[in-house]
Design an enzyme around this catalytic site. Structure first.
Site, PDB file in Angstrom:
ATOM      1  N   ASP A   4      39.856  46.104  34.407  1.00 58.46           N
ATOM      2  CA  ASP A   4      40.045  46.404  35.823  1.00 58.46           C
ATOM      3  C   ASP A   4      40.817  47.713  35.911  1.00 58.46           C
ATOM      4  O   ASP A   4      41.837  47.891  35.234  1.00 58.46           O
ATOM      5  CB  ASP A   4      40.821  45.291  36.524  1.00 58.46           C
ATOM      6  N   ASP A  20      40.920  46.479  45.706  1.00 49.92           N
ATOM      7  CA  ASP A  20      42.095  47.192  45.185  1.00 49.92           C
ATOM      8  C   ASP A  20      41.923  47.598  43.726  1.00 49.92           C
ATOM      9  O   ASP A  20      42.862  48.060  43.089  1.00 49.92           O
ATOM     10  CB  ASP A  20      43.362  46.344  45.346  1.00 49.92           C
ATOM     11  N   HIS A  21      40.725  47.446  43.173  1.00 47.79           N
ATOM     12  CA  HIS A  21      40.459  47.886  41.801  1.00 47.79           C
ATOM     13  C   HIS A  21      38.950  47.947  41.597  1.00 47.79           C
ATOM     14  O   HIS A  21      38.181  47.403  42.398  1.00 47.79           O
ATOM     15  CB  HIS A  21      41.093  46.944  40.771  1.00 47.79           C
ATOM     16  N   HIS A  68      37.764  42.698  45.295  1.00 49.62           N
ATOM     17  CA  HIS A  68      37.732  43.912  44.470  1.00 49.62           C
ATOM     18  C   HIS A  68      37.984  45.179  45.281  1.00 49.62           C
ATOM     19  O   HIS A  68      37.563  46.265  44.898  1.00 49.62           O
ATOM     20  CB  HIS A  68      36.387  44.019  43.734  1.00 49.62           C
ATOM     21  N   HIS A  75      36.194  46.928  38.658  1.00 49.44           N
ATOM     22  CA  HIS A  75      35.990  46.170  37.417  1.00 49.44           C
ATOM     23  C   HIS A  75      34.778  46.732  36.686  1.00 49.44           C
ATOM     24  O   HIS A  75      33.730  46.976  37.294  1.00 49.44           O
ATOM     25  CB  HIS A  75      35.758  44.695  37.756  1.00 49.44           C
ATOM     26  N   TYR A 103      32.963  44.285  47.310  1.00 48.65           N
ATOM     27  CA  TYR A 103      32.702  43.022  46.626  1.00 48.65           C
ATOM     28  C   TYR A 103      33.948  42.157  46.783  1.00 48.65           C
ATOM     29  O   TYR A 103      35.068  42.669  46.676  1.00 48.65           O
ATOM     30  CB  TYR A 103      32.383  43.262  45.151  1.00 48.65           C
ATOM     31  N   ARG A 146      41.810  38.533  28.662  1.00 46.40           N
ATOM     32  CA  ARG A 146      42.537  37.360  29.135  1.00 46.40           C
ATOM     33  C   ARG A 146      42.187  36.168  28.260  1.00 46.40           C
ATOM     34  O   ARG A 146      41.005  35.936  27.975  1.00 46.40           O
ATOM     35  CB  ARG A 146      42.168  37.013  30.580  1.00 46.40           C
ATOM     36  N   HIS A 200      36.266  39.303  30.804  1.00 49.92           N
ATOM     37  CA  HIS A 200      37.638  39.525  30.345  1.00 49.92           C
ATOM     38  C   HIS A 200      37.975  38.607  29.165  1.00 49.92           C
ATOM     39  O   HIS A 200      38.806  38.954  28.319  1.00 49.92           O
ATOM     40  CB  HIS A 200      38.633  39.260  31.475  1.00 49.92           C
TER      41      HIS A 200
END
Length: 259
Positions: free
Chosen positions: A197, A230-231, A228, A233, A225, A174, A190
């Site tokens: 992710d 749904d993914h 987090h 990291h 956490y 990013r 990132h």
């Protein structure tokens, strides 16, 4: 808010394992001419040079539990152990010596033109807000891209450890502007090309988080956490000497027993 657009959904099949073992020799001619990098000698403990460094990038995902493989061009016990785990994972004789069979397997995994592993691409790891490119972060575009390459080789190892089926990157590099837009941490990994992710269809987020502990990732955040669930990291914060954070491990996926 975070980026959830899947950039690629590639389905790949497990590699066929070789049927014979070739004896280690003192000098190893390349298995074939490779468009990215070709090794011209057998490497073992005591070796040093750029060829060792190139090998370390490609076996960085086969670190010990909680460990990393330093990309320093010196073939020490850490590198030998990572090579041995790589060899075991791909059905080779596990002697910790990088010779013709080990290099042949790396060539098979590698996209010749840009050095990326076959199941991940720069397109997947580029600007998370959809604009593409490697500029706009705290590092130069070339340095960020180099970090992303190391990240991809770790992801290749993680993929292998989870059954060699697709992992999907929902957010990679990013720019500063993009990171601010999605509400990322001020000094997020990132920004440096050091993070991804991940989601998967065949394995749970907890499976990803647990396996990542032995794939050279020093930053792991997943279910339990905040933000987090749904993914998962993963990042390489311990190896980042250009950020504003200390080079320490950061694991937190409480629902998965990762801490």
């Amino acid at each position: 808010m975070r980026v959830n657009t899947l950039k690629r959904a590639a389905v790949a099949f497990a590699l066929a394992l070789p049927g014979a073992v070739v004896a280690t020799v003192v000098a190893a001619p390349p298995a074939h001419a490779d468009g990215c990098y070709t090794w011209n000698r057998t490497l073992s403990q005591g070796s040093s040079g750029d060829d060792v460094r190139q090998l370390q990038i490609r076996v960085a995902g086969w670190a010990a539990y909680g460990g990393i493989v330093r990309v320093d061009g010196v073939y020490g016990p850490e590198t030998a152990a990572a090579v041995k785990r790589f060899q075991t994972a791909y059905g080779l004789r596990a002697d910790g010596v990088a010779g013709p069979q080990t290099f042949a397997r790396i060539y098979d995994l590698q996209k010749d033109s840009d050095c990326t592993p076959k199941h991940f691409s720069y397109a997947e790891l580029d600007n998370g807000c959809g604009k593409g490119g490697w500029a706009g972060g705290p590092l130069s575009a070339s340095a960020t891209r180099e970090n992303a390459l190391r990240t991809m080789w770790k992801l290749e190892a993680l993929r292998r450890s989870l059954g060699d089926k697709p992992l999907y990157v929902t957010s990679g590099f990013r720019s500063i502007a993009c990171n601010r837009q999605v509400g990322g941490a001020a000094d997020s990994q990132h920004l440096y090309g050091n993070a991804a992710d991940l989601i998967a269809k065949h394995r749970s987020l907890c499976d990803i988080a647990r396996s990542a502990r032995s794939r050279g990732f020093s930053g792991i955040y997943g279910p339990g956490y905040p933000d987090h669930d749904d993914h998962t990291h993963v990042d390489s914060r311990r190896e980042n000497n250009r950020d504003k954070s200390s080079n320490t491990k950061g694991w937190s996926a409480p629902d998965c027993g990762v801490k």
